[in-house]
Design an enzyme around this catalytic site. Sequence first.
Site, PDB file in Angstrom:
ATOM      1  N   GLY A   1      64.420  14.514  33.931  1.00 37.78           N
ATOM      2  CA  GLY A   1      65.162  14.979  32.733  1.00 37.78           C
ATOM      3  C   GLY A   1      66.712  15.639  32.803  1.00 37.78           C
ATOM      4  O   GLY A   1      67.251  16.241  32.180  1.00 37.78           O
TER       5      GLY A   1
ATOM      6  N   HIS B   1      74.664  17.934  39.170  1.00 40.40           N
ATOM      7  CA  HIS B   1      74.937  19.149  40.157  1.00 40.40           C
ATOM      8  C   HIS B   1      73.780  19.999  40.058  1.00 40.40           C
ATOM      9  O   HIS B   1      73.504  20.644  39.189  1.00 40.40           O
ATOM     10  CB  HIS B   1      76.291  19.492  39.708  1.00 40.40           C
ATOM     11  CG  HIS B   1      76.729  20.705  40.628  1.00 40.40           C
ATOM     12  ND1 HIS B   1      78.155  20.750  41.078  1.00 40.40           N
ATOM     13  CD2 HIS B   1      76.152  21.750  41.068  1.00 40.40           C
ATOM     14  CE1 HIS B   1      78.198  21.644  41.680  1.00 40.40           C
ATOM     15  NE2 HIS B   1      77.357  22.439  42.108  1.00 40.40           N
TER      16      HIS B   1
ATOM     17  N   HIS C   1      71.112  22.557  39.495  1.00 38.54           N
ATOM     18  CA  HIS C   1      71.346  23.823  38.756  1.00 38.54           C
ATOM     19  C   HIS C   1      69.595  24.278  38.545  1.00 38.54           C
ATOM     20  O   HIS C   1      68.812  23.446  38.500  1.00 38.54           O
ATOM     21  CB  HIS C   1      72.005  23.699  37.463  1.00 38.54           C
ATOM     22  CG  HIS C   1      71.446  22.561  36.816  1.00 38.54           C
ATOM     23  ND1 HIS C   1      71.799  21.429  36.877  1.00 38.54           N
ATOM     24  CD2 HIS C   1      70.661  22.497  35.617  1.00 38.54           C
ATOM     25  CE1 HIS C   1      71.556  20.363  36.170  1.00 38.54           C
ATOM     26  NE2 HIS C   1      70.578  21.010  35.398  1.00 38.54           N
TER      27      HIS C   1
ATOM     28  N   HIS D   1      67.700  26.246  36.158  1.00 42.22           N
ATOM     29  CA  HIS D   1      67.707  27.233  34.703  1.00 42.22           C
ATOM     30  C   HIS D   1      66.700  28.518  35.097  1.00 42.22           C
ATOM     31  O   HIS D   1      65.688  28.387  35.509  1.00 42.22           O
ATOM     32  CB  HIS D   1      66.904  26.527  33.681  1.00 42.22           C
ATOM     33  CG  HIS D   1      67.512  25.067  33.250  1.00 42.22           C
ATOM     34  ND1 HIS D   1      67.973  24.915  32.190  1.00 42.22           N
ATOM     35  CD2 HIS D   1      67.451  23.824  33.889  1.00 42.22           C
ATOM     36  CE1 HIS D   1      68.731  23.910  32.068  1.00 42.22           C
ATOM     37  NE2 HIS D   1      68.169  23.034  33.267  1.00 42.22           N
TER      38      HIS D   1
END
Length: 111
Positions: free
Chosen positions: A89, A94, A96, A98
Amino acid sequence: MMCLFCEIVAKNIPSKIIQEDKDFLCFEDINQVAKIHLLIIPKQHIESFELIPSDVMANMTNFIHKLTKKLFINKTGYRLVTNIGDDGGQEVAHIHFHLLSGEKLKQIYKR
Ligand code: 5GP
Ligand code: ZN
């Protein structure tokens, strides 16, 4: 053409920056799904977790530890999520993480 998060690193696109050093950036996610919803990225364009060198990952760990102490969530807790590729998903190519916190999060991997 720079990717969206490279544009944020370059400050061509504004973001709410929470913590920054020479190698990493933490800013608020534009679509908050928890009371605290931040994104943590290396400034270097690395597509996903699949491609991150382990030394960069180690340095990012230190950056996150500093951040969670600053936000006083190191003891109360938080969740780190990185989506990888299509099935994961991932929408922005780039890498990352969360960081979700500030409330008791719903379990998504248990029933
Ligand atoms: P992914 O789905 O790739 O794991 O997460 C991408 C995240 O980037 C999403 O949670 C989305 O809300 C966030 N996002 C997309 N565009 C922007 C933007 O322009 N600024 C910020 N701060 N976040 C963004
Ligand atoms: Zn990028």
